[in-house]
Design an enzyme around this catalytic site. Sequence first.
Site, PDB file in Angstrom:
ATOM      1  N   ASP A  73      43.996  34.399  32.854  1.00 30.48           N
ATOM      2  CA  ASP A  73      45.312  34.399  33.516  1.00 30.48           C
ATOM      3  C   ASP A  73      46.142  33.190  33.074  1.00 30.48           C
ATOM      4  O   ASP A  73      47.365  33.177  33.264  1.00 30.48           O
ATOM      5  CB  ASP A  73      45.128  34.292  35.042  1.00 30.48           C
ATOM      6  CG  ASP A  73      45.374  35.611  35.762  1.00 30.48           C
ATOM      7  OD1 ASP A  73      46.172  36.420  35.265  1.00 30.48           O
ATOM      8  OD2 ASP A  73      44.769  35.812  36.833  1.00 30.48           O
ATOM      9  N   GLN A  88      42.443  38.312  41.507  1.00 31.60           N
ATOM     10  CA  GLN A  88      43.772  38.857  41.835  1.00 31.60           C
ATOM     11  C   GLN A  88      44.384  38.068  42.996  1.00 31.60           C
ATOM     12  O   GLN A  88      43.743  37.832  44.018  1.00 31.60           O
ATOM     13  CB  GLN A  88      43.641  40.354  42.188  1.00 31.60           C
ATOM     14  CG  GLN A  88      44.955  41.067  42.394  1.00 31.60           C
ATOM     15  CD  GLN A  88      45.836  41.119  41.140  1.00 31.60           C
ATOM     16  OE1 GLN A  88      45.336  41.170  40.031  1.00 31.60           O
ATOM     17  NE2 GLN A  88      47.132  41.092  41.324  1.00 31.60           N
ATOM     18  N   LYS A  99      44.694  47.042  35.342  1.00 31.30           N
ATOM     19  CA  LYS A  99      43.981  46.097  34.464  1.00 31.30           C
ATOM     20  C   LYS A  99      42.678  46.730  33.968  1.00 31.30           C
ATOM     21  O   LYS A  99      42.334  46.613  32.787  1.00 31.30           O
ATOM     22  CB  LYS A  99      43.713  44.784  35.212  1.00 31.30           C
ATOM     23  CG  LYS A  99      44.997  43.971  35.389  1.00 31.30           C
ATOM     24  CD  LYS A  99      44.880  42.803  36.353  1.00 31.30           C
ATOM     25  CE  LYS A  99      46.262  42.188  36.573  1.00 31.30           C
ATOM     26  NZ  LYS A  99      46.287  41.107  37.554  1.00 31.30           N
TER      27      LYS A  99
HETATM   28  N1  GUN Z   1      49.199  38.631  41.325  1.00 33.38           N
HETATM   29  C1  GUN Z   1      50.434  38.923  40.850  1.00 33.38           C
HETATM   30  N2  GUN Z   1      50.483  38.678  39.523  1.00 33.38           N
HETATM   31  C2  GUN Z   1      49.269  38.240  39.159  1.00 33.38           C
HETATM   32  C3  GUN Z   1      48.698  37.846  37.913  1.00 33.38           C
HETATM   33  O1  GUN Z   1      49.333  37.825  36.852  1.00 33.38           O
HETATM   34  N3  GUN Z   1      47.400  37.463  37.958  1.00 33.38           N
HETATM   35  C4  GUN Z   1      46.676  37.443  39.105  1.00 33.38           C
HETATM   36  N4  GUN Z   1      45.419  37.037  39.048  1.00 33.38           N
HETATM   37  N5  GUN Z   1      47.171  37.803  40.271  1.00 33.38           N
HETATM   38  C5  GUN Z   1      48.456  38.204  40.299  1.00 33.38           C
END
Ligand code: GUN
Length: 280
Positions: A119, A96, A52
Site C-alpha cells: 500500500d 483494508q 483486489k
Molecule cells: N481504504 C481506502 N483506500 C484504501 C487503500 O488504498 N488501501 C487500504 N489498505 N485501505 C483503503
Amino acid sequence: MAKIIDGKKISQEIKDELKEKAASLQAQGKTGALAVIQVGEDPASSVYVRNKKNACAYIGIDSLAYELPEETTEEELLRLVAELNEKEQVKGILVQLPLPAHICEDKVIQAISPKKDVDGFHPQSVGAMTIGEPGFLSCTPAGIIQLLKRSQVEIEGKHCVVIGRSNIVGKPMALLMLRENATVTIAHSRTRNLAELCKQADILIVAIGKPRFIGAEYVKEGAVVIDVGIHRNENNKLCGDVRFEEVEPIASAITPVPGGVGPMTIAMLMSNCVQSIEEG
Ligand code: GUN
C-alpha cells in the site's frame, strides 16, 4: 471539449502488462501471494477487498484472504501481521482501512514489514518516496502519475494544485508531482481564496472529499482536471468532487467518476505486488 482520460482502459493496459510480467517471473520460479486483511464487514471495504482479490486472480498471483470479526483486538491483528511478515511466500500485506475505532491504524501500518508494504503507507515507504529512494509508492497517487503520462500530459514545469492533504492521497500526490518537476501548491479546506488559487493551476488534482464541490469558477481554460473523489449521490449514483458537466467544457482533459482514478489504485497495487515478487 475536453479529452476524457479513460482510467478503465489505462488500468486494463497496466494489468495486462503486469500479467505478462508475473508469468515471466513465475517461469523463473518467482512467485508470491498478497495477504488481504479485512476487519469487520463494512460494505464498501468488502467491495474493495473483492476487487483486489479478483485483480490478483487476473494477474496470476495468489491472494490470501483474512476476514476477521469486528471484535478482533489490536493485539490479535498485530499478531497476524507479525506472522505474515515472517511467511516467505507472502510478498505483500494489505490491511483494508478504515479499521474499527478500537484499533490504532498507525500502529498496524507500522507493524507491516516495509518489504511487504504494497500500500506504501509505512513511514519508511513514505520517507523513501520523499527523498527519491526505491520503495513502494502509495497506489492512488502513483496511479494518477500513470494516468497523466499515458495520456501524454506534460508535467514538467507545470503548475499543479493539489486540493487535499491526507497521508493517503494529498501529501504523496504533491511529492510525486514535485518528483516529476511540476511546481506544486497544496491547498486544503482552510486555504483562503481557494477558487482563485485553483484557477492558476495547469493541472488541478482534486481530493477534497466533498461531493461535486469544484465547479467552473475553480478551473482555468485548458487545465487538466483529475478527480479523486468518489461518493454516492441521493439517487445512489456515483459522483466525484468535481461538477463534471460544468468543468468538462473548460478543461483540456478530465477524469470521469466512475472510470477515472478509481481503477488505477488497484492496478498500482498489483504493480507493487509484482515488484515485491520480483525483488523476492
Ligand atoms: N481504504 C481506502 N483506500 C484504501 C487503500 O488504498 N488501501 C487500504 N489498505 N485501505 C483503503
